[in-house]
Motif scaffolding. Structure first.
Motif, PDB file in Angstrom:
ATOM      1  N   ALA A 163      -3.652  -3.973   1.411  1.00 28.52           N
ATOM      2  CA  ALA A 163      -3.863  -4.187   2.842  1.00 28.52           C
ATOM      3  C   ALA A 163      -4.501  -5.536   3.151  1.00 28.52           C
ATOM      4  O   ALA A 163      -4.938  -5.750   4.284  1.00 28.52           O
ATOM      5  CB  ALA A 163      -4.708  -3.053   3.416  1.00 28.52           C
ATOM      6  N   ASP A 164      -4.549  -6.446   2.188  1.00 28.69           N
ATOM      7  CA  ASP A 164      -5.212  -7.737   2.414  1.00 28.69           C
ATOM      8  C   ASP A 164      -4.631  -8.497   3.602  1.00 28.69           C
ATOM      9  O   ASP A 164      -5.344  -9.270   4.255  1.00 28.69           O
ATOM     10  CB  ASP A 164      -5.111  -8.617   1.162  1.00 28.69           C
ATOM     11  N   SER A 165      -3.357  -8.335   3.863  1.00 29.64           N
ATOM     12  CA  SER A 165      -2.711  -9.036   4.979  1.00 29.64           C
ATOM     13  C   SER A 165      -2.273  -8.076   6.078  1.00 29.64           C
ATOM     14  O   SER A 165      -1.351  -8.362   6.846  1.00 29.64           O
ATOM     15  CB  SER A 165      -1.500  -9.836   4.467  1.00 29.64           C
ATOM     16  N   GLY A 166      -2.946  -6.926   6.158  1.00 31.39           N
ATOM     17  CA  GLY A 166      -2.665  -5.970   7.206  1.00 31.39           C
ATOM     18  C   GLY A 166      -1.305  -5.313   7.055  1.00 31.39           C
ATOM     19  O   GLY A 166      -0.649  -5.384   6.010  1.00 31.39           O
ATOM     20  N   ASN A 167      -0.866  -4.683   8.134  1.00 31.71           N
ATOM     21  CA  ASN A 167       0.423  -3.991   8.114  1.00 31.71           C
ATOM     22  C   ASN A 167       1.580  -4.947   7.868  1.00 31.71           C
ATOM     23  O   ASN A 167       2.581  -4.587   7.236  1.00 31.71           O
ATOM     24  CB  ASN A 167       0.643  -3.252   9.426  1.00 31.71           C
ATOM     25  N   ALA A 168       1.447  -6.184   8.364  1.00 35.14           N
ATOM     26  CA  ALA A 168       2.527  -7.169   8.197  1.00 35.14           C
ATOM     27  C   ALA A 168       2.763  -7.455   6.719  1.00 35.14           C
ATOM     28  O   ALA A 168       3.918  -7.597   6.279  1.00 35.14           O
ATOM     29  CB  ALA A 168       2.182  -8.455   8.937  1.00 35.14           C
ATOM     30  N   GLY A 169       1.679  -7.559   5.926  1.00 36.11           N
ATOM     31  CA  GLY A 169       1.831  -7.831   4.501  1.00 36.11           C
ATOM     32  C   GLY A 169       2.557  -6.727   3.778  1.00 36.11           C
ATOM     33  O   GLY A 169       3.419  -6.980   2.912  1.00 36.11           O
ATOM     34  N   ILE A 170       2.239  -5.479   4.113  1.00 37.37           N
ATOM     35  CA  ILE A 170       2.912  -4.337   3.481  1.00 37.37           C
ATOM     36  C   ILE A 170       4.390  -4.317   3.872  1.00 37.37           C
ATOM     37  O   ILE A 170       5.280  -4.203   3.021  1.00 37.37           O
ATOM     38  CB  ILE A 170       2.221  -3.019   3.887  1.00 37.37           C
ATOM     39  N   GLU A 171       4.645  -4.458   5.158  1.00 37.92           N
ATOM     40  CA  GLU A 171       6.019  -4.404   5.656  1.00 37.92           C
ATOM     41  C   GLU A 171       6.879  -5.529   5.075  1.00 37.92           C
ATOM     42  O   GLU A 171       8.004  -5.290   4.611  1.00 37.92           O
ATOM     43  CB  GLU A 171       6.014  -4.489   7.179  1.00 37.92           C
ATOM     44  N   ASP A 172       6.343  -6.757   5.070  1.00 34.54           N
ATOM     45  CA  ASP A 172       7.142  -7.899   4.616  1.00 34.54           C
ATOM     46  C   ASP A 172       7.379  -7.867   3.117  1.00 34.54           C
ATOM     47  O   ASP A 172       8.445  -8.284   2.639  1.00 34.54           O
ATOM     48  CB  ASP A 172       6.456  -9.208   5.018  1.00 34.54           C
ATOM     49  N   THR A 173       6.394  -7.380   2.360  1.00 35.76           N
ATOM     50  CA  THR A 173       6.560  -7.270   0.906  1.00 35.76           C
ATOM     51  C   THR A 173       7.654  -6.261   0.573  1.00 35.76           C
ATOM     52  O   THR A 173       8.558  -6.528  -0.230  1.00 35.76           O
ATOM     53  CB  THR A 173       5.240  -6.857   0.238  1.00 35.76           C
ATOM     54  N   ILE A 174       7.592  -5.092   1.201  1.00 30.69           N
ATOM     55  CA  ILE A 174       8.599  -4.055   0.951  1.00 30.69           C
ATOM     56  C   ILE A 174       9.980  -4.534   1.375  1.00 30.69           C
ATOM     57  O   ILE A 174      10.975  -4.325   0.649  1.00 30.69           O
ATOM     58  CB  ILE A 174       8.201  -2.754   1.674  1.00 30.69           C
ATOM     59  N   ARG A 175      10.066  -5.177   2.519  1.00 27.70           N
ATOM     60  CA  ARG A 175      11.363  -5.644   2.994  1.00 27.70           C
ATOM     61  C   ARG A 175      11.975  -6.639   2.016  1.00 27.70           C
ATOM     62  O   ARG A 175      13.167  -6.554   1.699  1.00 27.70           O
ATOM     63  CB  ARG A 175      11.229  -6.296   4.369  1.00 27.70           C
ATOM     64  N   TRP A 176      11.169  -7.591   1.533  1.00 28.31           N
ATOM     65  CA  TRP A 176      11.694  -8.603   0.608  1.00 28.31           C
ATOM     66  C   TRP A 176      12.190  -7.950  -0.677  1.00 28.31           C
ATOM     67  O   TRP A 176      13.269  -8.292  -1.184  1.00 28.31           O
ATOM     68  CB  TRP A 176      10.627  -9.646   0.305  1.00 28.31           C
ATOM     69  N   LEU A 177      11.429  -7.027  -1.221  1.00 23.84           N
ATOM     70  CA  LEU A 177      11.849  -6.353  -2.450  1.00 23.84           C
ATOM     71  C   LEU A 177      13.149  -5.590  -2.231  1.00 23.84           C
ATOM     72  O   LEU A 177      14.048  -5.621  -3.084  1.00 23.84           O
ATOM     73  CB  LEU A 177      10.742  -5.413  -2.938  1.00 23.84           C
ATOM     74  N   ASP A 178      13.254  -4.907  -1.100  1.00 21.93           N
ATOM     75  CA  ASP A 178      14.479  -4.176  -0.800  1.00 21.93           C
ATOM     76  C   ASP A 178      15.675  -5.125  -0.685  1.00 21.93           C
ATOM     77  O   ASP A 178      16.765  -4.856  -1.215  1.00 21.93           O
ATOM     78  CB  ASP A 178      14.323  -3.394   0.505  1.00 21.93           C
ATOM     79  N   GLU A 179      15.467  -6.242  -0.002  1.00 18.39           N
ATOM     80  CA  GLU A 179      16.561  -7.193   0.198  1.00 18.39           C
ATOM     81  C   GLU A 179      17.016  -7.838  -1.104  1.00 18.39           C
ATOM     82  O   GLU A 179      18.166  -8.285  -1.223  1.00 18.39           O
ATOM     83  CB  GLU A 179      16.136  -8.276   1.188  1.00 18.39           C
ATOM     84  N   HIS A 180      16.119  -7.890  -2.098  1.00 17.51           N
ATOM     85  CA  HIS A 180      16.434  -8.564  -3.357  1.00 17.51           C
ATOM     86  C   HIS A 180      16.658  -7.586  -4.509  1.00 17.51           C
ATOM     87  O   HIS A 180      16.693  -7.996  -5.674  1.00 17.51           O
ATOM     88  CB  HIS A 180      15.337  -9.575  -3.697  1.00 17.51           C
ATOM     89  N   GLY A 181      16.770  -6.311  -4.204  1.00 18.96           N
ATOM     90  CA  GLY A 181      17.190  -5.335  -5.194  1.00 18.96           C
ATOM     91  C   GLY A 181      16.170  -4.992  -6.257  1.00 18.96           C
ATOM     92  O   GLY A 181      16.534  -4.571  -7.358  1.00 18.96           O
ATOM     93  N   ILE A 182      14.876  -5.151  -5.946  1.00 17.86           N
ATOM     94  CA  ILE A 182      13.834  -4.751  -6.889  1.00 17.86           C
ATOM     95  C   ILE A 182      13.249  -3.419  -6.402  1.00 17.86           C
ATOM     96  O   ILE A 182      12.705  -3.328  -5.298  1.00 17.86           O
ATOM     97  CB  ILE A 182      12.726  -5.807  -7.009  1.00 17.86           C
ATOM     98  N   ALA A 183      13.372  -2.394  -7.223  1.00 14.43           N
ATOM     99  CA  ALA A 183      12.875  -1.068  -6.849  1.00 14.43           C
ATOM    100  C   ALA A 183      11.355  -1.062  -6.842  1.00 14.43           C
ATOM    101  O   ALA A 183      10.703  -1.814  -7.588  1.00 14.43           O
ATOM    102  CB  ALA A 183      13.409  -0.021  -7.821  1.00 14.43           C
ATOM    103  N   HIS A 184      10.768  -0.207  -6.014  1.00 11.74           N
ATOM    104  CA  HIS A 184       9.308  -0.165  -5.900  1.00 11.74           C
ATOM    105  C   HIS A 184       8.860   1.251  -5.590  1.00 11.74           C
ATOM    106  O   HIS A 184       9.634   2.088  -5.113  1.00 11.74           O
ATOM    107  CB  HIS A 184       8.823  -1.139  -4.826  1.00 11.74           C
ATOM    108  N   VAL A 185       7.572   1.503  -5.843  1.00  9.72           N
ATOM    109  CA  VAL A 185       7.017   2.832  -5.647  1.00  9.72           C
ATOM    110  C   VAL A 185       5.526   2.689  -5.369  1.00  9.72           C
ATOM    111  O   VAL A 185       4.887   1.730  -5.801  1.00  9.72           O
ATOM    112  CB  VAL A 185       7.262   3.709  -6.906  1.00  9.72           C
ATOM    113  N   GLY A 186       4.967   3.633  -4.599  1.00 11.28           N
ATOM    114  CA  GLY A 186       3.527   3.679  -4.397  1.00 11.28           C
ATOM    115  C   GLY A 186       3.044   3.191  -3.052  1.00 11.28           C
ATOM    116  O   GLY A 186       1.856   3.355  -2.732  1.00 11.28           O
TER     117      GLY A 186
END
Length: 374
Positions: free
Chosen positions: A81-104
């Motif tokens: 949460a260091d960068s608030g909701n925007a940091g969580i949202e943007d990190t997840i979006r980038w990973l999804d767009e680039h095909g890297i699976a994530h969890v947690g």
């Protein structure tokens, strides 16, 4: 490697900034060759937070993860949460767009608890990931972005007649969040062949120590059906334990870290941080490790190296690594440095009272698994 054999490499905390591709130079070939490559992404990445941008943590800074062949990233951790909701949202979006699976992590608790299933050579790998260290600001809620978590209670008990003296410290998982983890494992178990739980846990920058809650949570995960436990957060190595024939990596130390000294903190850097760090953790970073300001013993790190066959764990081992002064983990094999990593692992395993036993096999180290170990 046989056609039915699957090799997984898993690394600890990853913290990237601008132009960090060089961090992977010594390990890239190994990471890309593995059938499944897993890491812990420690920080969020966004262009919508001035502090993240200043530290080089724009989403584009994650590009080296693609070049290094990462397949799965665990996200539940104390910096989410260091960068608030925007940091969580943007990190997840980038990973999804680039095909890297994530969890947690997710935009709510349901998403954060959602398991990940990845298939390799017909074997289904199920992943779950929990933050066990806080802060509570990182915890996802029913409509709040954040991570999956097991909250931990710390109790201080003065067990001698000396008011103000050093207390004994007890730690244990909080019932409701602990129960959710067990429910998640029970729900995932029928849907995968191999179940892996990743835990963000441990006392940072402190050699060898493994707290009560760490073992309680890891044991419960295995009792519920987990086949392997991977852990990170402490930024220093921990020993390995075998429980009911299953391996618990109590702390993988760091994977790939570029960390300017000014960022060596959660939140704003206190002016007296150097003094507080020494008082809290008893160390000063090596001044020659400019982008790696950790405990001097954090130069020892390992990559978990696990092979699977026919939907089961066949062999558990690790690759000994030495972090050089540019922050790069070097694969040191059975060299003098490799022997030093082995000696360190045996030392911290013994100090923590763990039962891990290690033997060399070529340039990797094998964990001796006995089905009767508990």
């Amino acid at each position: 490697m046989g056609s039915n054999e699957i090799r997984m490499i898993a690394v600890g905390d990853i913290i990237l900034g601008r132009d960090c591709d060089y961090l992977f130079d010594h390990a890239r070939e190994l990471l890309k060759a593995a059938d499944l490559t897993v890491g812990q992404l420690e920080n969020p990445y966004t262009d919508r937070d001035e502090n993240a941008v200043a530290l080089g943590r724009s989403p584009s800074s994650m590009q080296p993860l693609i070049h290094a062949g990462f397949d799965v990233l665990t996200l539940a951790g104390n910096h989410l949460a260091d960068s608030g909701n925007a940091g969580i949202e943007d990190t997840i979006r980038w990973l999804d767009e680039h095909g890297i699976a994530h969890v947690g992590a997710g935009m709510n608790l349901e998403e954060a608890r959602r398991p990940l299933i990845v298939e390799r050579k017909g074997t289904r790998f199920g992943f779950l990931n929990y933050n066990c260290v806080g802060p509570k600001e990182t915890y996802a809620g029913y409509s709040k972005p954040g991570n999956a978590y097991v909250d931990v209670i710390t109790h201080y008990e003065l067990d001698h007649a000396n008011p103000g003296g050093q207390p004994k410290i007890y730690t244990s998982p909080e019932f409701r969040s602990f129960q959710r983890m067990k429910e998640d494992i029970a729900a995932l178990r029928p849907n995968c062949d191999v179940l892996i739980v990743a835990l963000h846990k441990g006392v940072v920058h402190t050699p060898a120590e493994v707290k009560e809650y760490e073992r309680q949570i890891a044991y419960a995960a295995i009792d519920g059906g987990a086949d392997l436990i991977l852990s990170h957060h402490a930024h220093i190595l921990r020993g390995i334990e075998v429980y009911r024939g299953k391996a618990i990596f109590h702390g993988l130390c760091n994977g790939f870290v570029f960390l300017p000294v000014k960022a060596f903190s959660t939140g704003p850097m206190p002016e007296d941080w150097a003094r507080r760090r020494k008082a809290m953790f008893g160390f000063e970073p090596d001044p020659e490790y400019v982008t790696y300001p950790f405990h001097p013993e954090a130069k020892y790190t390992i990559f978990a190296d696990v092979t699977f066959r026919d939907g089961k764990v066949e062999q558990v081992g690790f690759i000994p690594c030495w972090v050089n002064k540019t922050g790069q983990p070097e694969l040191v094999g059975r060299s003098d440095k490799g022997e030093e990593v082995m000696a360190y692992m045996r030392k911290i395993t013994d100090i923590a009272g763990l039962n891990g036993r290690y033997e060399w096999e070529g340039d990797r180290i094998i964990v001796q698994i006995d089905e009767t170990d508990d």
